[in-house]
Scaffold this motif. Structure first.
Motif, PDB file in Angstrom:
ATOM      1  N   GLU A   1      -3.053   4.028  -5.620  1.00 37.70           N
ATOM      2  CA  GLU A   1      -3.220   3.992  -7.073  1.00 37.70           C
ATOM      3  C   GLU A   1      -4.187   5.037  -7.623  1.00 37.70           C
ATOM      4  OE1 GLU A   1      -4.326  -0.006  -8.005  1.00 37.70           O
ATOM      5  OE2 GLU A   1      -2.318  -0.825  -7.611  1.00 37.70           O
ATOM      6  N   HIS A   2      -5.173   5.429  -6.812  1.00 44.78           N
ATOM      7  CA  HIS A   2      -6.224   6.301  -7.343  1.00 44.78           C
ATOM      8  C   HIS A   2      -6.375   7.645  -6.625  1.00 44.78           C
ATOM      9  CE1 HIS A   2      -7.454   2.946  -9.819  1.00 44.78           C
ATOM     10  NE2 HIS A   2      -7.618   2.193  -8.748  1.00 44.78           N
ATOM     11  N   HIS A   3      -5.753   7.803  -5.463  1.00 47.92           N
ATOM     12  CA  HIS A   3      -5.973   9.029  -4.685  1.00 47.92           C
ATOM     13  C   HIS A   3      -4.675   9.682  -4.209  1.00 47.92           C
ATOM     14  CE1 HIS A   3     -10.298   8.257  -4.619  1.00 47.92           C
ATOM     15  NE2 HIS A   3     -10.040   7.011  -4.271  1.00 47.92           N
ATOM     16  N   ASN A   4      -3.578   9.352  -4.871  1.00 45.65           N
ATOM     17  CA  ASN A   4      -2.292   9.975  -4.527  1.00 45.65           C
ATOM     18  C   ASN A   4      -1.960   9.783  -3.048  1.00 45.65           C
ATOM     19  OD1 ASN A   4       0.062  11.368  -5.264  1.00 45.65           O
ATOM     20  ND2 ASN A   4      -0.791  13.336  -4.570  1.00 45.65           N
ATOM     21  N   SER A   5      -2.377   8.636  -2.514  1.00 43.58           N
ATOM     22  CA  SER A   5      -2.139   8.252  -1.112  1.00 43.58           C
ATOM     23  C   SER A   5      -2.859   9.142  -0.102  1.00 43.58           C
ATOM     24  CB  SER A   5      -0.634   8.229  -0.795  1.00 43.58           C
ATOM     25  OG  SER A   5       0.017   7.260  -1.587  1.00 43.58           O
TER      26      SER A   5
ATOM     27  N   THR B   1       1.091   5.034   6.925  1.00 43.18           N
ATOM     28  CA  THR B   1       0.699   5.571   5.617  1.00 43.18           C
ATOM     29  C   THR B   1       0.245   4.395   4.750  1.00 43.18           C
ATOM     30  OG1 THR B   1       2.869   5.312   4.561  1.00 43.18           O
ATOM     31  CG2 THR B   1       2.471   7.374   5.790  1.00 43.18           C
ATOM     32  N   PRO B   2      -0.493   4.670   3.678  1.00 43.62           N
ATOM     33  CA  PRO B   2      -0.906   3.572   2.803  1.00 43.62           C
ATOM     34  C   PRO B   2       0.279   2.772   2.264  1.00 43.62           C
ATOM     35  CG  PRO B   2      -2.127   5.558   2.270  1.00 43.62           C
ATOM     36  CD  PRO B   2      -1.075   5.954   3.253  1.00 43.62           C
ATOM     37  N   GLU B   3       1.345   3.472   1.889  1.00 47.08           N
ATOM     38  CA  GLU B   3       2.518   2.780   1.343  1.00 47.08           C
ATOM     39  C   GLU B   3       3.166   1.881   2.391  1.00 47.08           C
ATOM     40  OE1 GLU B   3       2.300   6.756  -0.853  1.00 47.08           O
ATOM     41  OE2 GLU B   3       2.034   6.035   1.211  1.00 47.08           O
ATOM     42  N   LYS B   4       3.271   2.374   3.613  1.00 43.90           N
ATOM     43  CA  LYS B   4       3.948   1.601   4.657  1.00 43.90           C
ATOM     44  C   LYS B   4       3.142   0.372   5.071  1.00 43.90           C
ATOM     45  CE  LYS B   4       6.666   5.401   6.590  1.00 43.90           C
ATOM     46  NZ  LYS B   4       6.869   6.301   7.771  1.00 43.90           N
TER      47      LYS B   4
ATOM     48  N   ASN C   1      -9.556  -5.894   3.911  1.00 38.15           N
ATOM     49  CA  ASN C   1     -10.133  -4.613   3.477  1.00 38.15           C
ATOM     50  C   ASN C   1      -9.118  -3.478   3.564  1.00 38.15           C
ATOM     51  OD1 ASN C   1     -12.702  -5.564   2.833  1.00 38.15           O
ATOM     52  ND2 ASN C   1     -13.449  -5.338   4.918  1.00 38.15           N
ATOM     53  N   ILE C   2      -8.336  -3.461   4.648  1.00 37.98           N
ATOM     54  CA  ILE C   2      -7.350  -2.393   4.827  1.00 37.98           C
ATOM     55  C   ILE C   2      -6.270  -2.468   3.746  1.00 37.98           C
ATOM     56  CG2 ILE C   2      -5.471  -1.584   6.325  1.00 37.98           C
ATOM     57  CD1 ILE C   2      -7.356  -2.199   8.718  1.00 37.98           C
ATOM     58  N   MET C   3      -5.810  -3.667   3.439  1.00 40.41           N
ATOM     59  CA  MET C   3      -4.798  -3.811   2.386  1.00 40.41           C
ATOM     60  C   MET C   3      -5.350  -3.322   1.041  1.00 40.41           C
ATOM     61  SD  MET C   3      -2.053  -4.896   3.816  1.00 40.41           S
ATOM     62  CE  MET C   3      -1.058  -5.388   2.409  1.00 40.41           C
ATOM     63  N   ALA C   4      -6.578  -3.701   0.732  1.00 43.62           N
ATOM     64  CA  ALA C   4      -7.188  -3.275  -0.528  1.00 43.62           C
ATOM     65  C   ALA C   4      -7.423  -1.769  -0.551  1.00 43.62           C
ATOM     66  CB  ALA C   4      -8.508  -4.018  -0.741  1.00 43.62           C
ATOM     67  N   THR C   5      -7.819  -1.218   0.594  1.00 43.73           N
ATOM     68  CA  THR C   5      -8.018   0.231   0.682  1.00 43.73           C
ATOM     69  C   THR C   5      -6.707   0.971   0.484  1.00 43.73           C
ATOM     70  OG1 THR C   5     -10.057   0.313   1.984  1.00 43.73           O
ATOM     71  CG2 THR C   5      -8.479   2.072   2.365  1.00 43.73           C
ATOM     72  N   CYS C   6      -5.638   0.492   1.105  1.00 42.18           N
ATOM     73  CA  CYS C   6      -4.325   1.136   0.935  1.00 42.18           C
ATOM     74  C   CYS C   6      -3.896   1.116  -0.530  1.00 42.18           C
ATOM     75  CB  CYS C   6      -3.279   0.429   1.802  1.00 42.18           C
ATOM     76  SG  CYS C   6      -3.456   0.755   3.568  1.00 42.18           S
ATOM     77  N   GLN C   7      -4.137  -0.002  -1.200  1.00 46.31           N
ATOM     78  CA  GLN C   7      -3.792  -0.097  -2.623  1.00 46.31           C
ATOM     79  C   GLN C   7      -4.570   0.933  -3.439  1.00 46.31           C
ATOM     80  OE1 GLN C   7      -4.553  -3.925  -4.385  1.00 46.31           O
ATOM     81  NE2 GLN C   7      -3.356  -3.479  -6.211  1.00 46.31           N
ATOM     82  N   GLN C   8      -5.871   1.061  -3.151  1.00 46.39           N
ATOM     83  CA  GLN C   8      -6.682   2.037  -3.883  1.00 46.39           C
ATOM     84  C   GLN C   8      -6.241   3.469  -3.599  1.00 46.39           C
ATOM     85  OE1 GLN C   8     -10.886   1.779  -4.114  1.00 46.39           O
ATOM     86  NE2 GLN C   8     -10.946  -0.461  -4.243  1.00 46.39           N
ATOM     87  N   LEU C   9      -5.900   3.754  -2.342  1.00 44.39           N
ATOM     88  CA  LEU C   9      -5.457   5.110  -1.995  1.00 44.39           C
ATOM     89  C   LEU C   9      -4.182   5.472  -2.751  1.00 44.39           C
ATOM     90  CD1 LEU C   9      -6.080   5.209   1.873  1.00 44.39           C
ATOM     91  CD2 LEU C   9      -7.428   6.318   0.083  1.00 44.39           C
TER      92      LEU C   9
END
Length: 213
Positions: free
Chosen positions: A98-102, A60-63, A88-96
């Motif tokens: 913060e901005h897309h409810n994961s 999951t993005p959080e994990k 890129n994956i770390m930044a994408t997970c952060q965006q998911l």
């Protein structure tokens, strides 16, 4: 190539493989997104070996964010360009988070706004995870579209737009997978396996091979 010939090509591809899908292993739209990001300039087999390890630890993005970049690097270090992909994956997970409810967004614009996600990656996710009739043109599809005459073009976007225009509607959702698999296993770059190709008689390639490599 005329419309009747194109329709017959996709009819034959469908008959051979009625339910095509990606060879990337995934259990969720998020896992698919990460696998596709990792697949750039890498084989599906290599990506699957890495994601089996990664997703067993973090899926999951959080994990993945909790795993940290060092942990992510360790899991994907067998894949080409792994350092760039990890950032890129770390930044994408952060965006998911913060901005897309994961959740993985379902629009092209939102997907392409994620780090490491371009048009091709967005098309794969929209098609495979969300059932959209998109076509992600990779090297296999670009080769097959040009070589067969289905949708010739000088660049991937031209081929994509042409395919979306000429592929009959009932075949459009699966066209992406049929063409990739055909290019990967039959219409190979160096020596296409024309003698065992089920669309041989419809293909407009002038340099067909006469023996199976």
């Amino acid at each position: 190539m005329n419309a009747a010939k194109r329709r017959e090509i996709f009819s034959r591809l469908q008959a051979t493989n009625p339910h095509p899908t990606t060879e990337l292993e995934y259990q969720s739209s998020f896992e698919l997104l990460i696998a596709v990001i990792l697949s750039a300039q890498a084989t599906d087999k290599g990506v699957n070996l890495a994601t089996r390890k990664l997703f067993s630890q973090a899926n999951t993005p959080e994990k993945i964010w909790a795993l940290g970049e060092a942990g992510l690097l360790d899991a994907i270090k067998s894949i080409g360009l792994y350092k760039t992909k990890a950032k890129n994956i770390m930044a994408t997970c952060q965006q998911l988070v913060e901005h897309h409810n994961s959740e993985v967004p379902r629009t092209r614009e939102q997907l392409e706004a994620l780090p490491g996600v371009g048009r091709k990656t967005a098309n794969v996710v929209l098609n495979t995870a969300f059932g959209e009739p998109t076509i992600a043109v990779d090297t296999h599809i670009f080769r097959v579209a040009n070589r067969t005459g289905i949708a010739p073009g000088k660049n991937v976007q031209t081929v994509e737009l042409k395919l979306l225009k000429v592929v009959p509607k009932e075949f459009r959702h699966n066209a992406h997978h049929w063409l990739i698999l055909h290019g990967r296993y039959i219409c190979q770059a160096r020596k296409p396996k024309c003698p065992i190709c089920n669309i041989n008689s419809l293909c407009e390639f002038k340099e067909k091979t006469t023996d199976v490599p």
